[in-house]
Design a protein around this motif. Sequence first.
Motif, mmCIF file in Angstrom:
data_model
loop_
_atom_site.group_PDB
_atom_site.id
_atom_site.type_symbol
_atom_site.label_atom_id
_atom_site.label_comp_id
_atom_site.label_asym_id
_atom_site.label_seq_id
_atom_site.Cartn_x
_atom_site.Cartn_y
_atom_site.Cartn_z
ATOM 1 N N LEU A 174 33.568 -26.743 9.074
ATOM 2 C CA LEU A 174 32.230 -27.384 8.705
ATOM 3 C C LEU A 174 32.236 -28.861 8.526
ATOM 4 C CD1 LEU A 174 30.734 -24.336 6.522
ATOM 5 C CD2 LEU A 174 30.055 -25.080 8.730
ATOM 6 N N ALA A 175 33.675 -29.236 7.960
ATOM 7 C CA ALA A 175 33.504 -30.649 7.544
ATOM 8 C C ALA A 175 33.625 -31.386 8.660
ATOM 9 C CB ALA A 175 34.655 -30.960 6.719
ATOM 10 N N GLN A 176 34.143 -30.890 9.844
ATOM 11 C CA GLN A 176 34.499 -31.508 11.326
ATOM 12 C C GLN A 176 33.084 -31.808 11.886
ATOM 13 O OE1 GLN A 176 37.750 -29.541 13.383
ATOM 14 N NE2 GLN A 176 38.927 -30.202 11.680
ATOM 15 N N GLY A 177 31.986 -31.022 11.405
ATOM 16 C CA GLY A 177 30.805 -31.191 12.081
ATOM 17 C C GLY A 177 30.240 -30.165 13.125
ATOM 18 N N PRO A 178 28.949 -30.293 13.416
ATOM 19 C CA PRO A 178 28.433 -29.250 14.329
ATOM 20 C C PRO A 178 29.033 -29.053 15.714
ATOM 21 C CG PRO A 178 26.612 -30.285 13.157
ATOM 22 C CD PRO A 178 27.850 -30.862 13.002
ATOM 23 N N GLU A 179 29.577 -30.369 16.099
ATOM 24 C CA GLU A 179 30.070 -30.343 17.544
ATOM 25 C C GLU A 179 31.235 -29.618 17.439
ATOM 26 O OE1 GLU A 179 28.828 -33.118 15.713
ATOM 27 O OE2 GLU A 179 26.760 -33.575 16.984
ATOM 28 N N LYS A 180 32.210 -29.937 16.555
ATOM 29 C CA LYS A 180 33.574 -29.296 16.565
ATOM 30 C C LYS A 180 33.386 -27.601 16.271
ATOM 31 C CE LYS A 180 38.069 -29.032 16.406
ATOM 32 N NZ LYS A 180 38.627 -29.339 17.762
ATOM 33 N N CYS A 181 32.367 -27.329 15.546
ATOM 34 C CA CYS A 181 31.938 -25.990 15.461
ATOM 35 C C CYS A 181 31.605 -25.176 16.564
ATOM 36 C CB CYS A 181 31.071 -25.828 14.361
ATOM 37 S SG CYS A 181 31.590 -26.124 12.622
ATOM 38 N N ALA A 182 30.889 -25.868 17.384
ATOM 39 C CA ALA A 182 30.447 -25.474 18.860
ATOM 40 C C ALA A 182 31.437 -25.355 19.737
ATOM 41 C CB ALA A 182 29.276 -26.242 19.143
ATOM 42 N N GLU A 183 32.367 -26.426 19.580
ATOM 43 C CA GLU A 183 33.518 -26.354 20.784
ATOM 44 C C GLU A 183 34.507 -25.055 20.250
ATOM 45 O OE1 GLU A 183 37.599 -28.896 20.887
ATOM 46 O OE2 GLU A 183 35.579 -29.934 20.474
ATOM 47 N N LYS A 184 34.743 -24.951 18.912
ATOM 48 C CA LYS A 184 35.533 -23.593 18.740
ATOM 49 C C LYS A 184 34.881 -22.324 18.814
ATOM 50 C CE LYS A 184 39.364 -22.050 16.971
ATOM 51 N NZ LYS A 184 40.475 -22.079 17.786
ATOM 52 N N PHE A 185 33.442 -22.221 18.921
ATOM 53 C CA PHE A 185 32.922 -20.970 19.348
ATOM 54 C C PHE A 185 33.047 -20.880 20.821
ATOM 55 C CE2 PHE A 185 28.928 -19.228 21.102
ATOM 56 C CZ PHE A 185 29.005 -18.050 20.906
ATOM 57 N N GLY A 186 32.754 -21.855 21.663
ATOM 58 C CA GLY A 186 33.009 -21.790 23.140
ATOM 59 C C GLY A 186 34.268 -21.469 23.511
ATOM 60 N N GLU A 187 35.322 -21.890 22.680
ATOM 61 C CA GLU A 187 36.777 -21.575 23.034
ATOM 62 C C GLU A 187 36.768 -20.019 22.666
ATOM 63 O OE1 GLU A 187 39.357 -23.784 20.659
ATOM 64 O OE2 GLU A 187 38.910 -25.573 21.653
ATOM 65 N N GLU A 188 36.474 -19.517 21.540
ATOM 66 C CA GLU A 188 36.639 -18.041 21.490
ATOM 67 C C GLU A 188 35.713 -17.245 22.360
ATOM 68 O OE1 GLU A 188 38.859 -17.003 19.335
ATOM 69 O OE2 GLU A 188 39.133 -18.909 18.262
ATOM 70 N N ALA A 189 34.652 -17.853 22.637
ATOM 71 C CA ALA A 189 33.706 -16.964 23.675
ATOM 72 C C ALA A 189 34.582 -16.784 24.940
ATOM 73 C CB ALA A 189 32.571 -17.725 23.715
ATOM 74 N N VAL A 190 35.225 -17.586 25.434
ATOM 75 C CA VAL A 190 35.963 -17.829 26.641
ATOM 76 C C VAL A 190 37.151 -16.642 26.550
ATOM 77 C CG1 VAL A 190 37.249 -19.087 28.266
ATOM 78 C CG2 VAL A 190 35.211 -20.169 27.506
ATOM 79 N N GLU A 191 37.770 -16.936 25.395
ATOM 80 C CA GLU A 191 38.715 -15.914 25.293
ATOM 81 C C GLU A 191 38.147 -14.591 25.252
ATOM 82 O OE1 GLU A 191 40.969 -17.185 21.642
ATOM 83 O OE2 GLU A 191 41.402 -19.011 22.337
ATOM 84 N N ALA A 192 37.178 -13.931 24.733
ATOM 85 C CA ALA A 192 36.548 -12.819 24.716
ATOM 86 C C ALA A 192 36.306 -12.578 25.951
ATOM 87 C CB ALA A 192 35.095 -12.710 23.672
ATOM 88 N N ILE A 193 35.614 -13.326 26.712
ATOM 89 C CA ILE A 193 35.287 -13.101 28.328
ATOM 90 C C ILE A 193 36.644 -12.670 29.003
ATOM 91 C CG2 ILE A 193 34.683 -14.215 30.302
ATOM 92 C CD1 ILE A 193 32.600 -15.837 28.651
ATOM 93 N N ILE A 194 37.618 -13.370 28.637
ATOM 94 C CA ILE A 194 38.922 -13.175 29.527
ATOM 95 C C ILE A 194 39.279 -11.667 29.079
ATOM 96 C CG2 ILE A 194 41.415 -13.839 29.494
ATOM 97 C CD1 ILE A 194 40.339 -16.689 29.172
ATOM 98 N N GLU A 195 39.427 -11.573 27.827
ATOM 99 C CA GLU A 195 39.821 -10.164 27.334
ATOM 100 C C GLU A 195 38.832 -8.981 28.033
ATOM 101 O OE1 GLU A 195 42.810 -9.817 26.520
ATOM 102 O OE2 GLU A 195 43.161 -11.829 25.887
ATOM 103 N N ALA A 196 37.774 -9.079 28.224
ATOM 104 C CA ALA A 196 36.598 -8.310 28.714
ATOM 105 C C ALA A 196 37.084 -8.050 30.097
ATOM 106 C CB ALA A 196 35.382 -8.672 28.549
ATOM 107 N N VAL A 197 37.468 -9.120 30.806
ATOM 108 C CA VAL A 197 37.473 -8.834 32.412
ATOM 109 C C VAL A 197 39.062 -8.103 32.483
ATOM 110 C CG1 VAL A 197 38.381 -10.216 34.325
ATOM 111 C CG2 VAL A 197 36.110 -10.850 32.853
ATOM 112 N N LYS A 198 39.800 -8.445 31.615
ATOM 113 C CA LYS A 198 41.314 -7.911 31.779
ATOM 114 C C LYS A 198 41.244 -6.425 31.346
ATOM 115 C CE LYS A 198 44.523 -10.114 29.779
ATOM 116 N NZ LYS A 198 45.339 -11.124 28.782
ATOM 117 N N GLY A 199 40.165 -6.014 30.638
ATOM 118 C CA GLY A 199 40.114 -4.814 30.208
ATOM 119 C C GLY A 199 40.986 -4.105 29.049
ATOM 120 N N ASP A 200 41.372 -5.083 28.189
ATOM 121 C CA ASP A 200 42.292 -4.858 27.150
ATOM 122 C C ASP A 200 41.291 -4.933 25.721
ATOM 123 O OD1 ASP A 200 44.035 -4.934 24.961
ATOM 124 O OD2 ASP A 200 45.123 -6.355 25.653
#
Length: 101
Positions: free
Chosen positions: A27-53
């Motif tokens: 939160l101290a790093q600001g909304p942009e950093k929070c959005a970036e981190k959310f995006g990273e985690e969303a991509v990781e979830a997509i990868i695992e969904a595609v892999k089927g794990d």
Amino acid sequence: MTLAKLAATVEARRDADPEASWTAKLLAQGPEKCAEKFGEEAVEAIIEAVKGDTARLTSEAADVLYHLLVMCAARGVTLADIEAELTARETQSGLEEKRSR
């Protein structure tokens, strides 16, 4: 842990020491950093969904929910705000909602 409890924890950590709390640090790093981190985690979830794990997907989905709440908190959007939006959509089908955009 429920989403409500997680959202309350995120809010409680807003004023914590960023050296002692990951949430406070984000939160101290600001909304942009929070959005970036959310995006990273969303991509990781997509990868695992595609892999089927399913175990990894479950873990990544938990990360996505956490980082979504942090990102929203960084912009002053609460879980109650999100729930109110979902409630407003209850009477409308998903197809109708998409057409209305």
